[in-house]
Each structure stands twice: as structure tokens, then as C-alpha cells.
Design a protein around this motif. Structure first.
Motif, PDB file in Angstrom:
ATOM      1  N   PRO A  21       0.791  -1.224   0.000  1.00 57.92           N
ATOM      2  CA  PRO A  21       0.000   0.000   0.000  1.00 57.92           C
ATOM      3  C   PRO A  21       0.831   1.285   0.000  1.00 57.92           C
ATOM      4  CG  PRO A  21      -0.157  -1.084   2.135  1.00 57.92           C
ATOM      5  CD  PRO A  21       0.598  -2.004   1.219  1.00 57.92           C
ATOM      6  N   GLU A  22       2.042   1.237   0.505  1.00 59.26           N
ATOM      7  CA  GLU A  22       2.884   2.431   0.562  1.00 59.26           C
ATOM      8  C   GLU A  22       3.470   2.783  -0.799  1.00 59.26           C
ATOM      9  OE1 GLU A  22       5.832   2.327   3.669  1.00 59.26           O
ATOM     10  OE2 GLU A  22       4.429   1.307   5.006  1.00 59.26           O
ATOM     11  N   THR A  23       3.944   1.797  -1.535  1.00 57.95           N
ATOM     12  CA  THR A  23       4.614   2.061  -2.809  1.00 57.95           C
ATOM     13  C   THR A  23       3.716   1.827  -4.015  1.00 57.95           C
ATOM     14  OG1 THR A  23       5.408  -0.204  -3.008  1.00 57.95           O
ATOM     15  CG2 THR A  23       6.839   1.364  -1.837  1.00 57.95           C
ATOM     16  N   GLY A  24       2.701   0.979  -3.872  1.00 61.82           N
ATOM     17  CA  GLY A  24       1.862   0.620  -5.009  1.00 61.82           C
ATOM     18  C   GLY A  24       2.458  -0.470  -5.869  1.00 61.82           C
ATOM     19  N   PHE A  25       3.575  -1.051  -5.433  1.00 64.90           N
ATOM     20  CA  PHE A  25       4.236  -2.115  -6.189  1.00 64.90           C
ATOM     21  C   PHE A  25       3.841  -3.479  -5.645  1.00 64.90           C
ATOM     22  CE2 PHE A  25       7.955   1.047  -6.576  1.00 64.90           C
ATOM     23  CZ  PHE A  25       7.427   1.607  -7.720  1.00 64.90           C
ATOM     24  N   CYS A  26       3.683  -4.445  -6.543  1.00 62.97           N
ATOM     25  CA  CYS A  26       3.450  -5.824  -6.147  1.00 62.97           C
ATOM     26  C   CYS A  26       4.721  -6.336  -5.475  1.00 62.97           C
ATOM     27  CB  CYS A  26       3.122  -6.672  -7.369  1.00 62.97           C
ATOM     28  SG  CYS A  26       3.044  -8.444  -7.028  1.00 62.97           S
ATOM     29  N   ILE A  27       4.572  -6.976  -4.328  1.00 61.29           N
ATOM     30  CA  ILE A  27       5.764  -7.458  -3.628  1.00 61.29           C
ATOM     31  C   ILE A  27       6.378  -8.670  -4.316  1.00 61.29           C
ATOM     32  CG2 ILE A  27       5.014  -6.547  -1.405  1.00 61.29           C
ATOM     33  CD1 ILE A  27       4.440  -9.476  -0.577  1.00 61.29           C
ATOM     34  N   GLY A  28       5.636  -9.315  -5.208  1.00 62.84           N
ATOM     35  CA  GLY A  28       6.172 -10.460  -5.938  1.00 62.84           C
ATOM     36  C   GLY A  28       6.991 -10.059  -7.144  1.00 62.84           C
ATOM     37  N   CYS A  29       6.431  -9.175  -7.975  1.00 63.76           N
ATOM     38  CA  CYS A  29       7.101  -8.858  -9.247  1.00 63.76           C
ATOM     39  C   CYS A  29       7.552  -7.409  -9.359  1.00 63.76           C
ATOM     40  CB  CYS A  29       6.191  -9.202 -10.422  1.00 63.76           C
ATOM     41  SG  CYS A  29       4.731  -8.134 -10.556  1.00 63.76           S
ATOM     42  N   GLY A  30       6.996  -6.518  -8.545  1.00 64.58           N
ATOM     43  CA  GLY A  30       7.399  -5.119  -8.589  1.00 64.58           C
ATOM     44  C   GLY A  30       6.540  -4.242  -9.491  1.00 64.58           C
ATOM     45  N   ARG A  31       5.563  -4.827 -10.192  1.00 64.97           N
ATOM     46  CA  ARG A  31       4.720  -4.017 -11.075  1.00 64.97           C
ATOM     47  C   ARG A  31       3.630  -3.305 -10.276  1.00 64.97           C
ATOM     48  NH1 ARG A  31       2.634  -8.242 -15.380  1.00 64.97           N
ATOM     49  NH2 ARG A  31       2.547  -9.487 -13.480  1.00 64.97           N
ATOM     50  N   THR A  32       3.083  -2.237 -10.875  1.00 64.23           N
ATOM     51  CA  THR A  32       1.933  -1.555 -10.288  1.00 64.23           C
ATOM     52  C   THR A  32       0.663  -2.271 -10.736  1.00 64.23           C
ATOM     53  OG1 THR A  32       1.608  -0.068 -12.169  1.00 64.23           O
ATOM     54  CG2 THR A  32       3.120   0.684 -10.420  1.00 64.23           C
ATOM     55  N   ARG A  33      -0.447  -1.960 -10.087  1.00 64.00           N
ATOM     56  CA  ARG A  33      -1.729  -2.552 -10.509  1.00 64.00           C
ATOM     57  C   ARG A  33      -2.036  -2.207 -11.962  1.00 64.00           C
ATOM     58  NH1 ARG A  33      -5.432  -1.392  -5.228  1.00 64.00           N
ATOM     59  NH2 ARG A  33      -4.669  -3.172  -4.054  1.00 64.00           N
ATOM     60  N   MET A  51       9.998  -4.236 -17.323  1.00 61.66           N
ATOM     61  CA  MET A  51      10.781  -5.280 -16.660  1.00 61.66           C
ATOM     62  C   MET A  51      12.188  -4.805 -16.311  1.00 61.66           C
ATOM     63  SD  MET A  51       9.538  -8.971 -18.104  1.00 61.66           S
ATOM     64  CE  MET A  51       9.891  -8.702 -19.808  1.00 61.66           C
ATOM     65  N   ALA A  52      12.730  -3.873 -17.078  1.00 59.10           N
ATOM     66  CA  ALA A  52      14.059  -3.350 -16.777  1.00 59.10           C
ATOM     67  C   ALA A  52      14.063  -2.567 -15.457  1.00 59.10           C
ATOM     68  CB  ALA A  52      14.548  -2.471 -17.916  1.00 59.10           C
ATOM     69  N   GLU A  53      12.917  -2.008 -15.078  1.00 58.39           N
ATOM     70  CA  GLU A  53      12.809  -1.238 -13.837  1.00 58.39           C
ATOM     71  C   GLU A  53      12.527  -2.104 -12.615  1.00 58.39           C
ATOM     72  OE1 GLU A  53       9.821   1.746 -14.252  1.00 58.39           O
ATOM     73  OE2 GLU A  53      10.598   2.436 -16.180  1.00 58.39           O
ATOM     74  N   LEU A  54      12.054  -3.311 -12.818  1.00 55.78           N
ATOM     75  CA  LEU A  54      11.569  -4.139 -11.715  1.00 55.78           C
ATOM     76  C   LEU A  54      12.623  -4.532 -10.679  1.00 55.78           C
ATOM     77  CD1 LEU A  54       8.982  -6.376 -13.581  1.00 55.78           C
ATOM     78  CD2 LEU A  54       8.629  -4.198 -12.402  1.00 55.78           C
ATOM     79  N   PRO A  55      13.836  -4.901 -11.059  1.00 63.63           N
ATOM     80  CA  PRO A  55      14.810  -5.275 -10.016  1.00 63.63           C
ATOM     81  C   PRO A  55      15.034  -4.165  -8.990  1.00 63.63           C
ATOM     82  CG  PRO A  55      15.582  -6.001 -12.154  1.00 63.63           C
ATOM     83  CD  PRO A  55      14.373  -5.137 -12.409  1.00 63.63           C
TER      84      PRO A  55
END
Length: 81
Positions: A21-33, A51-55
Motif C-alpha cells: 500500500p505504501e509504494t503501489g508495487f506488487c511485492i512479488g514482481c514489482g509491477r503496479t496494478r 521489466m528493466a525497472e523491476l529489479p
């Protein structure tokens, strides 16, 4: 062309779908909703750019979050860590 003949769409999904909820990122993959919802409609180039931004996103999530539960959390609460 049916679904069996379509090429597989590259995805970073690891089947851990929980949005922080703080970042809006999925904790599994890092993407937003929004990115997750739009994924199938994105061009391969756009998906690769995301995908280049996800790590970095996942690393940021990991650094910001710490487990508070379990045995260690109980010991800390009791001042026994």
C-alpha cells in the motif's frame, strides 16, 4: 490463429500477488496494478522497459520492509532479542 498457436507473453509474475500500500508495487514482481492490468495489451518493447525497472523496485521494497512477526518479533516485543 488459436490460443495454442500464440507465442507466450514474457512476464515477471511469480504468483505472489500482493500490492504494497505504501509504494503501489506488487511485492512479488514489482509491477503496479495498472501495469499488471495492462500487461497483455502492452507491446513487447513496453513490457521489456517495465521489466528493466523491476529489479530496482523489488530491491527498494525489500529494503523498506522488514518482518515484524514470528519468533523474532515476539522476542523483540519482550525485550529478549
Amino acid at each position: 490463429m488459436n490460443a495454442m498457436n500464440q507465442p507466450a507473453i514474457e512476464t515477471p509474475c511469480v504468483k505472489i500477488c500482493v500490492v504494497d500500500p505504501e509504494t503501489g508495487f506488487c511485492i512479488g514482481c514489482g509491477r503496479t496494478r495498472n501495469e499488471i492490468g495492462a500487461w497483455l495489451g502492452m507491446s513487447p518493447e513496453t513490457r521489456r522497459a517495465v521489466m528493466a525497472e523491476l529489479p530496482e523496485r523489488v530491491t527498494t521494497l525489500t529494503l523498506r520492509k522488514s518482518r515484524r512477526g514470528g519468533r523474532q518479533g515476539r522476542l523483540r516485543a519482550l525485550g529478549q532479542d
